[in-house]
Design an enzyme around this catalytic site. Sequence first.
Site, PDB file in Angstrom:
ATOM      1  CG  PHE B 134      11.240   5.714  -7.251  1.00  0.00           C
ATOM      2  CD1 PHE B 134      10.452   4.610  -6.962  1.00  0.00           C
ATOM      3  CD2 PHE B 134      11.536   6.603  -6.226  1.00  0.00           C
ATOM      4  CE1 PHE B 134       9.967   4.387  -5.677  1.00  0.00           C
ATOM      5  CE2 PHE B 134      11.058   6.388  -4.943  1.00  0.00           C
ATOM      6  CZ  PHE B 134      10.275   5.276  -4.670  1.00  0.00           C
ATOM      7  CG  ASP B 204      17.863   6.253  -8.866  1.00  0.00           C
ATOM      8  OD1 ASP B 204      18.488   5.371  -8.227  1.00  0.00           O
ATOM      9  OD2 ASP B 204      16.920   6.897  -8.371  1.00  0.00           O
ATOM     10  CE1 TYR B 229      15.565   2.468   0.326  1.00  0.00           C
ATOM     11  CE2 TYR B 229      16.864   4.230   1.317  1.00  0.00           C
ATOM     12  CZ  TYR B 229      15.859   3.820   0.470  1.00  0.00           C
ATOM     13  OH  TYR B 229      15.151   4.759  -0.232  1.00  0.00           O
ATOM     14  CE  LYS B 230      15.205   0.690  -3.560  1.00  0.00           C
ATOM     15  NZ  LYS B 230      13.885   0.422  -2.953  1.00  0.00           N
ATOM     16  NE  ARG B 379       8.084  -3.282  -5.744  1.00  0.00           N
ATOM     17  CZ  ARG B 379       8.847  -2.253  -5.362  1.00  0.00           C
ATOM     18  NH1 ARG B 379       9.536  -1.567  -6.260  1.00  0.00           N
ATOM     19  NH2 ARG B 379       8.932  -1.927  -4.091  1.00  0.00           N
TER      20      ARG B 379
END
Lengths: 419, 419
Positions: B134, B204, B229-230, B379
């Site tokens: 990322f 990560d 937050y996912k 996605r």
Amino acid sequence: MKRSDVVGGAVDWTAQARELDMADPLAEFAERFVAADPDVIYLNGNSLGRLPLGAVARLREVVEQEWGRGLVGSWSRWITQPQMVGDLVGRLVGAAQGQVLVCDSTSVNLYKLASAALAARPGRPVLLTDAGNFPTDRYVLESVARAAGGRLVLLDTIDDVSAAVDEQVAVVSLSLVSYLTGALADMRELTQVSHAAGALVLWDLSHAVGAVSVELDALDVDLAVGCTYKYLNAGPGSPAFLYVRRALQAGLQQPIWGWFGQRDQFAMGAHYDPAPDLRRFLAGSPDVLGLAAVAVGAEMVLEAGIDRVQEKGRRLGDFLITLADAWLAPLGFGLASPRAATQRGMHVSLRHPSARPIAQAVIERGRVIVDFRMPDLIRFGLSPLTTSFGDVCAALESVRDVVASGMDEATPVGLTADR
Amino acid sequence: MKRSDVVGGAVDWTAQARELDMADPLAEFAERFVAADPDVIYLNGNSLGRLPLGAVARLREVVEQEWGRGLVGSWSRWITQPQMVGDLVGRLVGAAQGQVLVCDSTSVNLYKLASAALAARPGRPVLLTDAGNFPTDRYVLESVARAAGGRLVLLDTIDDVSAAVDEQVAVVSLSLVSYLTGALADMRELTQVSHAAGALVLWDLSHAVGAVSVELDALDVDLAVGCTYKYLNAGPGSPAFLYVRRALQAGLQQPIWGWFGQRDQFAMGAHYDPAPDLRRFLAGSPDVLGLAAVAVGAEMVLEAGIDRVQEKGRRLGDFLITLADAWLAPLGFGLASPRAATQRGMHVSLRHPSARPIAQAVIERGRVIVDFRMPDLIRFGLSPLTTSFGDVCAALESVRDVVASGMDEATPVGLTADR
């Protein structure tokens, strides 16, 4: 003082307080906060400001509508909030648009800016601050100096800055209002003297923003940081802010290269290429809930007007000092804050050899929320939007009664144990 | 597939989906979230998870009671929340108590841990990651390498790690689940190969925590970070977490010396003296509201059971791939994610030369919330607590119809403009 306020030869301070509250143009603001326990007098807004009713409503909206319903689509609104809310805060500290961001904690922002500033002054290894600066400032500056092979010089007091700043100093970093005494530093003078020696200045405005009139642009300040949970009433752990003078932005590189600082964030490019402007001082995802609360707090102070807020705060402080002279000096209290209102922020600190147990007893028995600071200080925080003159009068009466009664007892409750 | 699901020679996928939902032991969890717009199918929980009803209630309590009424006194509860909530998150990633903190952003935590790890491996100047990691990971690692006079090596793919890790490498930093393809890295193998070369590993877990079973302690992982937050559904910009294996804690020094990392925080001592344990990885004041939401999200996944969550996510992904093969492959879509469920995280990515305009049209006309990732990926995020098999079926039907209808038109709306 009117003649009617003198009762049987003594001043009727309660009547005085009532008159001052009647004449207070900001009195109505207190009703726009969630009511505290009616038994308690809250004089700790310098640690954590009270909860605005507007924040309750706004947080519900952000949580239940923007997050709950809007979901990921709300990012189109959220993504610019660090800048948008930053501009609101900027108006409170004399910063034109595009120079203030709301993000991260004060510690992290201080780290980012001090690191960037030190790197921008090659050949100058010294960071300068005073031993009375807030701990996180001293520690963060120590870490920045150490990482860069420089050193932090801790002056005894802020008065030593003029003599100490020289061609070795890269950054002078000071707090505008002392967390210990509430003393207000001379931002104009100290910025000038630092600039004259070729150093950058980095001010911590944590105890000033939203309460003290600050003119960052006009005084040519380079960098600033501060928190928002004191006089901006944005809640526990709300995001902090940072200021970078526009002319410096493109030339400073902060050390934490997160994707929110990337020029084209969603191109997901191979290498870091910082945004040319203020955005380069962002790192990770912004705290959206916290930003909403900061906006509410900043808007309230803007509505009240920072000059009126400061003026009321000074009067509150003057009134507190008058009462302390009358009631608490005979009980062994001394004034640790400057007597002149123009030299103070918004809290007044009193000194007492038994400050710690007294503060404890005042909180527990007197129901006045103050705080103790090592080694011998009790801080009385005066938040102009929420504190009344009546609060100040009742609080000092309570302190007087707690201490006087405690001193009559053989083993006064809460007054001897050094907790 | 039952005989009844085959209608006129074609499979009745809607009926299939209904049966899968009936048999889903986690189906009831979806009712514990704020209902989305009934017109919309939300497949973007891999960007921002939905809002738990429990978070609405808990945030109100923290704001209105703990802050509004409890005021500064609530800090006695709040101050340990980074550790308390960290331990909850730790249970989801196989970490025993005292090794996970919830604080700061993923970017800031990655900076802290990568800096500390690089400093702990003198004589090894290299940080290793892959070009598919990322962006914020790559950029932050780049900044850490640069500040320390080291260098970041970007491998083409994660498969190159084994060949590249050598005695020059201080830290191997990888994402467990690829944000692009959803591919799940082999944490055991990559940790072992890194350790064999004397490097530390820093994982990560942003796209894994709360959705994929992770065993940090058992696999001897050194360091980890991730967002909440996912799949932890803690809200926009909620605080991230970090993990430091207990045996490493006392020997690692992170660079941002904030007061929350100080051994005796309220002694306000002259110099930084880090806490001997995990607390040294804190910096500034914790985000109290965000922490409350993380606790709610973590507790829900703990209640559901991470193994059941992962199992459902894999079945959702398998179902999606089956439908994509049937309906979307003929329209030019290819599978960018691993076909084997054990090699995937919780999102499935499809590849199409017109991915960007298709994603736009699917969102606007199809009312299916997916996202586009450069250069050619769409996605589909599958959140096991909130996504149903019916959602997957309806979403792919909608994608199929949008693309098919768009391709029939001379200038299909939203399908040509490369926005």
